[in-house]
Design an enzyme around this catalytic site. Structure first.
Site, PDB file in Angstrom:
ATOM      1  N   ASP A 267      47.151  36.686  40.339  1.00 47.54           N
ATOM      2  CA  ASP A 267      45.705  36.866  40.547  1.00 47.54           C
ATOM      3  C   ASP A 267      45.456  37.792  41.740  1.00 47.54           C
ATOM      4  O   ASP A 267      44.318  38.213  41.974  1.00 47.54           O
ATOM      5  CB  ASP A 267      45.059  35.495  40.824  1.00 47.54           C
TER       6      ASP A 267
ATOM      7  N   GLN B 132      43.520  28.215  38.251  1.00 48.26           N
ATOM      8  CA  GLN B 132      42.159  28.512  37.784  1.00 48.26           C
ATOM      9  C   GLN B 132      41.139  28.030  38.821  1.00 48.26           C
ATOM     10  O   GLN B 132      41.155  26.872  39.227  1.00 48.26           O
ATOM     11  CB  GLN B 132      41.920  27.819  36.428  1.00 48.26           C
TER      12      GLN B 132
ATOM     13  N   LYS C  45      43.729  32.548  28.055  1.00 55.06           N
ATOM     14  CA  LYS C  45      44.846  33.166  28.785  1.00 55.06           C
ATOM     15  C   LYS C  45      46.167  32.755  28.139  1.00 55.06           C
ATOM     16  O   LYS C  45      47.040  33.591  27.899  1.00 55.06           O
ATOM     17  CB  LYS C  45      44.815  32.737  30.261  1.00 55.06           C
TER      18      LYS C  45
END
Ligand SMILES: NC(=O)c1ccc[n+]([C@@H]2O[C@H](COP(=O)([O-])OP(=O)(O)OC[C@H]3O[C@@H](n4cnc5c(N)ncnc54)[C@H](OP(=O)(O)O)[C@@H]3O)[C@@H](O)[C@H]2O)c1
Length: 288
Positions: A118, A95, A51
């Site tokens: 997200d 994460q 990422k």
């Protein structure tokens, strides 16, 4: 019947990243994405590294926060509070999964919804359900972009979504409903699953069961999006990745299908950066 067209998610993601790069270079402010990793889970470390690398490649700033596995909830929430206030940060991603002693729901709830790239904050789930602008989870957004590119107008098509997770199934169903599809959501308690799937013009498989969807579950000519990523044993003691759809069987029936790997997977990081760009444009627009 001719073999299904294979939807090349890798190529589409590369095109999308190029477009994002162009948009970023035209922005007066450089968008910034902060990624938080707690602990040293090897798979998560790889995801975070990829990422960060792609974030820099499209011209955005990448802020990596690697915290030890024993980080407390209070420490993690303090970091999130700081990132919420930081004007250089437009997107925040924590994460998952977090170590077991941390409360993921509380951590996600602490992220500023306008920086929640997200799309997992309940405010963004609510905005999606209410048809308001928000941030949509990356994998569902990737599926939608592929479908729009392949099919254009989806009004009136029957869509069946296999799986009802907050991360994948539910947001995909909402996105397809917003595209005027007639949406059926199926899950582990659904009766007559093969029959329901056979009614689908668009079939989304997001169950996490290797090759569960067989060729005779698919309506001839249907568009099949395989979200599943399953590692299974292969020859000579090796392993391989397969989707939730029996790809070889589906090829002879479907009209279009995403492969695994190389279908939905590559779209996820591209959509994360698309979301960061969207967040940056909104946040900077509101500051003017
Ligand atoms: N491409 C990507 O970047 C990406 C991103 C995220 C996830 N994935 C993959 O997508 C898959 C799904 O992920 P997820 O996070 O949504 O998984 P999840 O949270 O485990 O949800 C799985 C869903 O499938 C349903 N299900 C399980 N077994 C079933 C069966 N035998 N028949 C019908 N429905 C069944 C479950 O039903 P119940 O609700 O009734 O239990 C649940 O709703 C996984 O393979 C995951 O690795 C890929």
């Amino acid at each position: 019947m001719a073999e299904a067209r294979i939807i090349d998610g890798k190529a589409f993601a590369a095109k999308l990243l190029l477009q994002i790069t162009g948009d970023v270079s035209a922005m007066p402010v450089q968008p910034g994405l902060a990624v938080v990793l707690v602990g040293d889970d090897p798979a998560s470390r790889v995801y975070v590294r990829n990422k960060a690398k792609t974030t820099v490649e499209v011209g955005m700033r990448s802020f990596e926060h690697r915290l030890p596995a024993e980080t407390s909830q209070v420490e993690l929430l303090a970091l999130i509070a700081g990132l919420n206030e930081d004007r250089a940060v437009h997107g925040i991603l924590v994460q998952l999964p977090l170590p077991a002693h941390l409360d993921s729901a509380a951590v996600i709830a602490a992220i500023d919804p306008d920086k929640d790239v997200d799309g997992l904050h309940v405010i963004n789930a609510g905005r999606l359900a209410a048809g308001l602008p928000g941030l949509v989870p990356c994998t569902p957004l990737g599926c939608l972009l592929l479908l729009k590119d392949e099919l254009g107008d989806m009004s009136g098509l029957n869509a069946v979504v296999l799986g009802r997770s907050n991360l994948v199934g539910k947001p995909i169903a909402q996105l397809l409903l917003a595209e005027n599809c007639t949406v059926t959501m199926a899950h582990s308690r659904t009766k007559n699953l093969p029959e329901i799937c056979r009614g689908a013009d668009i079939l989304i498989a997001a169950v996490g069961r290797p090759e569960m969807v067989r060729g005779d579950w698919i309506k001839p000519g249907a568009t099949v999006i395989d979200v599943g990523i399953n590692r299974v044993p292969a020859e000579a003691g090796k392993t391989k990745l397969v989707g939730d759809v029996a790809f070889g069987e589906a090829l002879g029936v479907a009209g279009r299908i995403t492969p695994v790997p190389g279908g939905v997977g590559p779209m996820t990081i591209a959509c994360l950066l698309q979301n960061t760009l969207t967040a940056a444009k909104r946040i900077e627009g509101a500051r003017k």
